[in-house]
Design an enzyme around this catalytic site. Sequence first.
Site, PDB file in Angstrom:
ATOM      1  N   CYS A 199       0.830  -1.213   0.000  1.00  0.00           N
ATOM      2  CA  CYS A 199       0.000   0.000   0.000  1.00  0.00           C
ATOM      3  C   CYS A 199       0.864   1.262   0.000  1.00  0.00           C
ATOM      4  O   CYS A 199       1.551   1.547   0.985  1.00  0.00           O
ATOM      5  CB  CYS A 199      -0.911  -0.058   1.234  1.00  0.00           C
ATOM      6  SG  CYS A 199      -1.729   1.485   1.654  1.00  0.00           S
ATOM      7  N   CYS A 228       0.098   3.733   2.756  1.00  0.00           N
ATOM      8  CA  CYS A 228       0.582   3.182   4.034  1.00  0.00           C
ATOM      9  C   CYS A 228       2.065   3.501   4.214  1.00  0.00           C
ATOM     10  O   CYS A 228       2.499   3.900   5.296  1.00  0.00           O
ATOM     11  CB  CYS A 228       0.400   1.668   4.077  1.00  0.00           C
ATOM     12  SG  CYS A 228      -1.312   1.109   3.988  1.00  0.00           S
TER      13      CYS A 228
END
Length: 117
Positions: free
Chosen positions: A30, A33
């Site tokens: 991600c 993230c």
Amino acid sequence: MATVTLNAQDFEKTITDNELVFVDFWATWCGPCRAFGPTFEAASEANPDIVFGKVDIDANQELASAAGIQAVPTLMIAKKGQIIFKQAGALRAEDLDDLIDQAKKLDVDAAEGAQKA
């Protein structure tokens, strides 16, 4: 204090045994993230009185499912064992700092009493 890695075995105990816990649900694949990671880490260093935990959703799929995680990153905040905040999306440092201030000031006991009234 640096962030701690949480899993299904220690998640509940961490939430219940600490006054204030910030949890970052994330995944290695991600991009947002990875962008939020350093911000979360910096906040953990600046606030040693708070537990900052990270949960890799791929390694802890059952925990992520039980926590209702539908997107990453998702920030969850628990105070005195109660989930007081959960939101998906990477935060800017100043927004995370604002949430930390709000969480520290929140009187969970008073809020709980108001709900019962």
